[in-house]
Enzyme design. Structure first.
Site, PDB file in Angstrom:
ATOM      1  N   GLU A   1       7.493 -68.267  22.298  1.00 11.58           N
ATOM      2  CA  GLU A   1       7.331 -66.886  22.755  1.00 11.58           C
ATOM      3  C   GLU A   1       5.947 -66.325  22.410  1.00 11.58           C
ATOM      4  OE1 GLU A   1      10.166 -64.122  21.151  1.00 11.58           O
ATOM      5  OE2 GLU A   1       9.291 -62.421  22.197  1.00 11.58           O
TER       6      GLU A   1
ATOM      7  N   HIS B   1       7.298 -59.250  25.132  1.00 12.64           N
ATOM      8  CA  HIS B   1       8.183 -60.263  24.546  1.00 12.64           C
ATOM      9  C   HIS B   1       8.850 -61.100  25.624  1.00 12.64           C
ATOM     10  CE1 HIS B   1       8.187 -58.733  20.349  1.00 12.64           C
ATOM     11  NE2 HIS B   1       7.737 -57.646  20.985  1.00 12.64           N
TER      12      HIS B   1
ATOM     13  N   GLU C   1      10.795 -57.144  27.779  1.00 14.29           N
ATOM     14  CA  GLU C   1      11.302 -58.522  27.712  1.00 14.29           C
ATOM     15  C   GLU C   1      11.110 -59.135  29.096  1.00 14.29           C
ATOM     16  OE1 GLU C   1      12.315 -60.125  25.116  1.00 14.29           O
ATOM     17  OE2 GLU C   1      12.956 -58.625  23.637  1.00 14.29           O
TER      18      GLU C   1
END
Ligand SMILES: [Zn+2]
Length: 406
Positions: free
Chosen positions: A254, A307, A369
């Protein structure tokens, strides 16, 4: 029109002149071939120049023929596949309008002769006729008759693209038939719609839509798109870093993907005049407090923490979190709309999230996200440069729309 008739006058002189020359020097040809229209109801075409010669054909009124040669009041013409001689009295020369395609085109005294003028691109010319690859033309802009190479003249009128000022709708607004609220509504345009500005009157602007529709909108409801992101301080926070890898996919971490996304988004924002600040520009660990401090210190107009998600191997989609409803939710909603529209991934909505980087942030902030690394298919997808481009464009569009009415 005035110049066209001037052109015709000059042509008449030329025809007369060639006639006079031919009168003296028995067989002088016209210096060039040209198009002419038949003015007699029916005109006999003869084998040689004179009424005593045999009739080889007929041409009728309005027919366009090519004059190849002129002699003693007779013209040798071609029409279709045939040719012959007709009395010059029953022909009128026709000119056509040509346009210069070269950046600079030399006007010459004779075909290939000395340069007597220069014509710029797009200049309209009255074309009388041609001699081989040369055209005899009159230019009203330099008031000269001469010869130009036929390769640089077209019949196609050049489309001069007007450069309009672009405007963008700040909020959903009505487009009206005239400059005032008393005029009927033509359409309702959504925030972010781009239009060309045509004119301005009494605090209203006349605009043209992409589909060509023209209408009026209050000047307060539109703005110059170049001003939307200009000077905005935007802090981009690449989630995780250093020993904190964040979520792990089969191949990707990530922390690396979030970093790639910030680097893809940064030039887009900078090009639009925004001041971009990265919480990290290398693979290093930062505490959550350090990230928030950067936002507060620079008084960010927007703080975005990027993210990638992890849950199950079948999870898919995008979500954006806000903490403070009035300060953060408009930014989060706008970002969510932007990335969903651009990436086409599942919309899981903009929602409340109690995250440190949002909670302690005094500036408008959102945590995004951008897809699930726990899903091997989505992991592969989000790692592609095409997805990164779309995600960055979506984040850019979200920021643009957020700042648009502000
Ligand atoms: Zn994360």
């Amino acid at each position: 029109m005035r110049f066209a008739s001037l052109g015709k006058t000059i042509l008449c002189f030329l025809v007369l002149f060639s006639f006079l020359v031919s009168f003296h020097a028995e067989s002088t040809e016209a210096a060039y071939s040209f198009q002419a229209k038949v003015t007699a109801d029916v005109l006999n075409v003869r084998s040689k120049p004179g009424t005593t010669y045999s009739i080889v054909g007929k041409v009728s009124k309005g027919q366009v023929v090519t004059v190849l040669e002129q002699k003693n009041g007779w013209s040798r013409i071609s029409y279709g596949t045939k040719s012959g001689w007709v009395s010059s009295k029953y022909l009128t020369a026709i000119t056509w309008t040509g346009y210069v395609t070269a950046t600079k085109l030399n006007l010459r005294s004779t075909p290939g002769g000395s340069v007597i003028g220069t014509l710029s691109k797009g200049t309209a010319l009255t074309v009388y006729g041609k001699d081989g690859t040369w055209l005899k033309v009159y230019s009203s802009s330099i008031r000269k008759t001469g010869w130009v190479s036929a390769s640089y003249v077209t019949t196609q009128k050049p489309i001069i693209k007007a450069t309009y000022t672009k405007l963008v709708f700040k909020v959903n607004s009505n487009l009206r038939k005239g400059p005032g609220t008393s005029y009927p509504i033509l359409s309702t345009e959504s925030a972010g719609t781009f239009v060309d500005k045509l004119s301005e009157k009494d605090g209203w602007v006349q605009v043209k839509k992409l589909n060509g529709m023209i209408g009026w909108v209050s000047a307060s409801l539109v703005r110059d798109p170049a001003t939307v992101l200009k000077g905005r301080v935007i802090v981009l926070d690449a989630g995780h870093g250093g020993y904190d890898s964040g979520a792990r996919g089969v191949t990707f971490l990530e922390k690396n993907l979030t970093f790639t996304t910030t680097l893809t988004l940064t030039p887009l924002l900078q090009k639009a005049g925004a001041k971009v600040i990265l919480t990290r520009s290398t693979d290093k660990y930062l505490t959550l407090a350090q990230r928030v401090n950067i936002s507060n210190y620079y008084k960010a107009n927007a703080f975005l923490s990027l993210h990638y998600n992890a849950y199950s191997t079948t999870s898919t989609g995008l979500m954006t979190f806000y903490y403070n409803y009035s300060k953060d939710a408009p930014l989060a909603r706008s970002i969510q709309n932007g990335i969903v529209a651009s990436t086409k991934l599942r919309n899981m909505g903009a929602k409340y999230g109690n995250y440190h980087v949002l909670r302690d942030n005094r500036q408008p902030a959102a945590l995004v996200e951008l897809g699930f690394l726990s899903n091997p298919y989505e992991e592969k997808l989000v790692a592609t440069s095409s997805y990164q481009q779309k995600a960055a464009q979506g984040l850019y569009n979200g920021l643009f729309l957020y700042f648009l009415p502000r």
